[in-house]
Design an enzyme around this catalytic site. Structure first.
Site, PDB file in Angstrom:
ATOM      1  N   GLU A   8       0.843  -1.208   0.000  1.00 10.86           N
ATOM      2  CA  GLU A   8       0.000   0.000   0.000  1.00 10.86           C
ATOM      3  C   GLU A   8       0.870   1.247   0.000  1.00 10.86           C
ATOM      4  O   GLU A   8       0.607   2.221  -0.721  1.00 10.86           O
ATOM      5  CB  GLU A   8      -0.912   0.025   1.232  1.00 10.86           C
TER       6      GLU A   8
ATOM      7  N   CYS B 213       0.240   1.734   7.320  1.00 18.73           N
ATOM      8  CA  CYS B 213      -0.345   2.015   6.001  1.00 18.73           C
ATOM      9  C   CYS B 213      -1.689   2.721   6.125  1.00 18.73           C
ATOM     10  O   CYS B 213      -2.027   3.571   5.292  1.00 18.73           O
ATOM     11  CB  CYS B 213      -0.484   0.728   5.189  1.00 18.73           C
TER      12      CYS B 213
HETATM   13  N1  THU Z   1       2.382  -6.359   4.043  1.00 17.76           N
HETATM   14  C1  THU Z   1       1.905  -5.514   3.086  1.00 17.76           C
HETATM   15  O1  THU Z   1       2.579  -5.240   2.088  1.00 17.76           O
HETATM   16  N2  THU Z   1       0.669  -4.997   3.274  1.00 17.76           N
HETATM   17  C2  THU Z   1      -0.188  -5.355   4.245  1.00 17.76           C
HETATM   18  O2  THU Z   1      -1.324  -4.910   4.235  1.00 17.76           O
HETATM   19  C3  THU Z   1       0.257  -6.251   5.315  1.00 17.76           C
HETATM   20  C4  THU Z   1       1.667  -6.686   5.255  1.00 17.76           C
HETATM   21  C5  THU Z   1       3.684  -6.981   3.816  1.00 17.76           C
HETATM   22  C6  THU Z   1       4.816  -6.520   4.663  1.00 17.76           C
HETATM   23  C7  THU Z   1       5.750  -7.722   4.589  1.00 17.76           C
HETATM   24  O3  THU Z   1       6.494  -7.659   3.388  1.00 17.76           O
HETATM   25  C8  THU Z   1       4.812  -8.902   4.487  1.00 17.76           C
HETATM   26  O4  THU Z   1       3.583  -8.377   4.043  1.00 17.76           O
HETATM   27  C9  THU Z   1       4.610  -9.648   5.801  1.00 17.76           C
HETATM   28  O5  THU Z   1       4.285  -8.774   6.817  1.00 17.76           O
END
Ligand code: THU
Length: 131
Positions: free
Chosen positions: A56, A90
Site C-alpha cells: 500500500e 499504512c
Molecule cells: N504487508 C503488506 O505489504 N501490506 C499489508 O497490508 C500487510 C503486510 C507486507 C509486509 C511484509 O512484506 C509482508 O507483508 C509480511 O508482513
C-alpha cells in the site's frame, strides 16, 4: 466484472511482482487517485527486515511521485495466507492523502469494502496541524 473485482484483479497482478523472500507473503495494492489515475505497488522486503515496504505504501508513494495529493480508493490483496488487511502504518499513510474507500479481500478472495474512517477511527491528520 464489478469495479471492486477489477481493482482486486489489478492488485493481484501487482502482488505477482512482490519481492518477499523472507515472509513469502505476496501483497499487491492499487491506488485510485481523485482524478481517476491508477497506480500499483507490491511489498518490497529487505534483509534488514525493518526496511521493508508494504504494498500500500509503495502504491501511494508511486502516486505521490506522479504529483497526486488526493486519493479516493486503495485496493489491496495478497496471494498467500488468509486474506489481508492493511497494517496500522499504512492506514495512517492512507489518511494523509484523504483515502475514503479501502477494498480488501476476504479469505476466499472476495472483495470487502470499508470506509477508512472505520479502519482508523478518531484519526490524526494534516488538518490537526493547521491553525
Ligand atoms: N504487508 C503488506 O505489504 N501490506 C499489508 O497490508 C500487510 C503486510 C507486507 C509486509 C511484509 O512484506 C509482508 O507483508 C509480511 O508482513
Amino acid at each position: 466484472m464489478t469495479d471492486q473485482d477489477r481493482l482486486i484483479a489489478a492488485a493481484a497482478a501487482a502482488a505477482r511482482q512482490s519481492y518477499s523472500p523472507y515472509s513469502r507473503y505476496r501483497v499487491g495494492a492499487v491506488v485510485v487517485a481523485s482524478n481517476g489515475a491508477e497506480y500499483t505497488g507490491c511489498n518490497v522486503e529487505n534483509a534488514a527486515y525493518g526496511a521493508s515496504i508494504c504494498a500500500e505504501a509503495n502504491a501511494i508513494t508511486n502516486a505521490v511521485a506522479d504529483g497526486v495529493r488526493e486519493i479516493d480508493t486503495v485496493a489491496v490483496t495478497c496471494l498467500d495466507g488468509d486474506g489481508c488487511s492493511p497494517c496500522g502504518n499504512c492506514r495512517q499513510i492512507m489518511r494523509e492523502f484523504g483515502v475514503r474507500r479501502v477494498i480488501l479481500t476476504d479469505p476466499a478472495g472476495d472483495p470487502l469494502e470499508y470506509a477508512l474512517d472505520d479502519l482508523l477511527p478518531r484519526s490524526f491528520g494534516p488538518e490537526d496541524l493547521q491553525d
